[in-house]
Design a protein around this motif. Sequence first.
Motif, PDB file in Angstrom:
ATOM      1  N   GLY A 208       0.882  -1.245   0.036  1.00  0.00           N
ATOM      2  CA  GLY A 208       0.087   0.132  -0.063  1.00  0.00           C
ATOM      3  C   GLY A 208       0.981   1.291   0.112  1.00  0.00           C
ATOM      4  O   GLY A 208       2.160   1.251  -0.403  1.00  0.00           O
ATOM      5  N   PHE A 209       0.365   2.231   0.378  1.00  0.00           N
ATOM      6  CA  PHE A 209       0.854   3.564   0.427  1.00  0.00           C
ATOM      7  C   PHE A 209       2.165   3.499   1.191  1.00  0.00           C
ATOM      8  O   PHE A 209       3.450   4.243   0.856  1.00  0.00           O
ATOM      9  N   GLY A 210       2.453   2.853   2.400  1.00  0.00           N
ATOM     10  CA  GLY A 210       3.456   2.751   3.041  1.00  0.00           C
ATOM     11  C   GLY A 210       4.633   2.071   2.363  1.00  0.00           C
ATOM     12  O   GLY A 210       5.942   1.930   2.842  1.00  0.00           O
ATOM     13  N   ASP A 211       4.245   1.151   1.423  1.00  0.00           N
ATOM     14  CA  ASP A 211       5.286   0.538   0.553  1.00  0.00           C
ATOM     15  C   ASP A 211       6.052   1.155  -0.742  1.00  0.00           C
ATOM     16  O   ASP A 211       6.812   0.475  -1.250  1.00  0.00           O
ATOM     17  N   LEU A 212       5.615   2.476  -0.699  1.00  0.00           N
ATOM     18  CA  LEU A 212       6.080   3.119  -1.772  1.00  0.00           C
ATOM     19  C   LEU A 212       7.547   3.508  -1.832  1.00  0.00           C
ATOM     20  O   LEU A 212       7.956   3.819  -0.652  1.00  0.00           O
ATOM     21  N   THR A 213       8.510   3.350  -2.836  1.00  0.00           N
ATOM     22  CA  THR A 213       9.810   3.371  -2.563  1.00  0.00           C
ATOM     23  C   THR A 213      10.324   4.646  -3.325  1.00  0.00           C
ATOM     24  O   THR A 213      11.530   5.181  -3.365  1.00  0.00           O
ATOM     25  N   VAL A 214       9.355   5.007  -4.489  1.00  0.00           N
ATOM     26  CA  VAL A 214       9.760   6.235  -5.328  1.00  0.00           C
ATOM     27  C   VAL A 214       9.441   7.234  -4.471  1.00  0.00           C
ATOM     28  O   VAL A 214       8.611   7.556  -3.407  1.00  0.00           O
ATOM     29  N   PRO A 215      10.082   8.698  -5.025  1.00  0.00           N
ATOM     30  CA  PRO A 215       9.955   9.854  -4.407  1.00  0.00           C
ATOM     31  C   PRO A 215       8.347  10.197  -4.566  1.00  0.00           C
ATOM     32  O   PRO A 215       7.841   9.985  -5.738  1.00  0.00           O
ATOM     33  N   VAL A 216       7.786  11.081  -3.588  1.00  0.00           N
ATOM     34  CA  VAL A 216       6.308  11.145  -3.648  1.00  0.00           C
ATOM     35  C   VAL A 216       6.246  12.704  -3.224  1.00  0.00           C
ATOM     36  O   VAL A 216       6.569  13.099  -2.495  1.00  0.00           O
ATOM     37  N   LEU A 217       5.195  13.136  -4.130  1.00  0.00           N
ATOM     38  CA  LEU A 217       4.902  14.612  -3.747  1.00  0.00           C
ATOM     39  C   LEU A 217       3.356  14.702  -3.781  1.00  0.00           C
ATOM     40  O   LEU A 217       2.867  13.966  -4.688  1.00  0.00           O
ATOM     41  N   VAL A 218       2.817  15.484  -3.050  1.00  0.00           N
ATOM     42  CA  VAL A 218       1.458  15.464  -2.606  1.00  0.00           C
ATOM     43  C   VAL A 218       1.123  16.890  -3.011  1.00  0.00           C
ATOM     44  O   VAL A 218       1.462  17.694  -2.320  1.00  0.00           O
ATOM     45  N   MET A 219       0.123  17.376  -3.871  1.00  0.00           N
ATOM     46  CA  MET A 219      -0.314  18.670  -4.092  1.00  0.00           C
ATOM     47  C   MET A 219      -1.839  18.743  -3.724  1.00  0.00           C
ATOM     48  O   MET A 219      -2.759  18.006  -4.286  1.00  0.00           O
ATOM     49  N   HIS A 220      -2.323  19.599  -3.028  1.00  0.00           N
ATOM     50  CA  HIS A 220      -3.669  19.510  -2.829  1.00  0.00           C
ATOM     51  C   HIS A 220      -4.169  21.075  -2.318  1.00  0.00           C
ATOM     52  O   HIS A 220      -3.497  21.732  -1.645  1.00  0.00           O
ATOM     53  N   GLY A 221      -5.286  21.360  -2.651  1.00  0.00           N
ATOM     54  CA  GLY A 221      -5.910  22.888  -2.493  1.00  0.00           C
ATOM     55  C   GLY A 221      -6.636  22.714  -1.022  1.00  0.00           C
ATOM     56  O   GLY A 221      -7.285  21.755  -0.705  1.00  0.00           O
ATOM     57  N   ASP A 222      -6.265  23.734  -0.296  1.00  0.00           N
ATOM     58  CA  ASP A 222      -6.988  23.992   1.003  1.00  0.00           C
ATOM     59  C   ASP A 222      -8.611  24.427   1.147  1.00  0.00           C
ATOM     60  O   ASP A 222      -9.101  24.452   2.032  1.00  0.00           O
ATOM     61  N   ALA A 223      -8.986  24.551  -0.474  1.00  0.00           N
ATOM     62  CA  ALA A 223     -10.176  25.012  -0.388  1.00  0.00           C
ATOM     63  C   ALA A 223     -10.801  23.759  -1.226  1.00  0.00           C
ATOM     64  O   ALA A 223     -12.028  24.161  -1.989  1.00  0.00           O
ATOM     65  N   ASP A 224     -10.389  22.675  -1.427  1.00  0.00           N
ATOM     66  CA  ASP A 224     -10.939  21.618  -2.042  1.00  0.00           C
ATOM     67  C   ASP A 224     -12.468  21.185  -1.388  1.00  0.00           C
ATOM     68  O   ASP A 224     -12.281  20.509  -0.332  1.00  0.00           O
ATOM     69  N   PRO A 225     -13.532  21.281  -2.050  1.00  0.00           N
ATOM     70  CA  PRO A 225     -14.861  20.925  -1.437  1.00  0.00           C
ATOM     71  C   PRO A 225     -15.182  19.685  -1.590  1.00  0.00           C
ATOM     72  O   PRO A 225     -16.195  19.064  -0.802  1.00  0.00           O
ATOM     73  N   LEU A 226     -14.625  18.835  -2.414  1.00  0.00           N
ATOM     74  CA  LEU A 226     -14.768  17.543  -2.721  1.00  0.00           C
ATOM     75  C   LEU A 226     -14.066  16.376  -1.791  1.00  0.00           C
ATOM     76  O   LEU A 226     -14.718  15.697  -1.224  1.00  0.00           O
ATOM     77  N   LEU A 227     -12.797  16.637  -1.821  1.00  0.00           N
ATOM     78  CA  LEU A 227     -12.105  16.127  -0.866  1.00  0.00           C
ATOM     79  C   LEU A 227     -10.947  16.908  -0.338  1.00  0.00           C
ATOM     80  O   LEU A 227     -10.132  17.465  -0.517  1.00  0.00           O
TER      81      LEU A 227
END
Length: 269
Positions: A208-227
């Motif tokens: 799962g997510f904890g087993d990812l070994t490649v570099p990971v970037l997360v981009m997220h809006g702080d006004a996202d009304p859906l998620l």
Amino acid sequence: MENIYEVNGIEICAETYGDPADPAVLLIHGATASMLWWDSRLCTEIAARGRFVIRYDQRDTGRSTAYPLREPGYAMSDLAADAVGLLDALGIDKAHVVAQSMSGGTALILGVDHPSRVASLTFVSTSTGDEGLPGPSPDMPHLGTPDFADQAAVEEYVVRAIEAEAAGHFEESAARALVVEDMARTRDYEAAMTNHFAMTFDGPRNGGFGDLTVPVLVMHGDADPLLPLPHGEAVRDAVPGARLVVLAGMGHGLSAPYWKAFVDEVAAR
């Protein structure tokens, strides 16, 4: 220029930008969205930063293979296999994978089960799907379901859905032009709007997510009304070493005011 590729026994429509000798960036949009939802101007901007950009229609979107309504007959792992097959067809060993919304699940499968094909992962406006994360904003309108026999009604429905997710960054003319073009080139628009939600939502075979070994970037809006933002924070927290970039004021979609920040991050991968 768009081309049709034979991948895993189906047809995938893809378009590339830039020099094939440059590092590849594979853009995977979210549920129901064809490659057009990665704006061509955005793709051009990424390519101008020394990247070979690929956008494509996933199954049941755009000019790629369409399935009978509510009978997609595929799983999310098949969408991940399509991404690998497209890289094969283009002669690309590995790519920086950028996934939007629902396709974060596809990117997770790629990173866990096909790590040799992934140079890095960027999750945009997506989620771990964990229980306890907040639901959509109560201010999100309930749009119902359009009459797919009425093209004007369907067009209006999708435009209003874009507006609802935009958190104020909404351009009516641009949204409508996107929807009109998307409807015109899609093999079966009702299937495109329906079948992604009817597929089998499986996950990686090897972790799962904890087993990812490649570099990971997360981009997220702080006004996202859906998620809302806690979804992006959950992705960051689930991946060792992941970095979160919060885009102030951005809704669910990657709207034009945030393209520069997005391109800067993707080009730095």
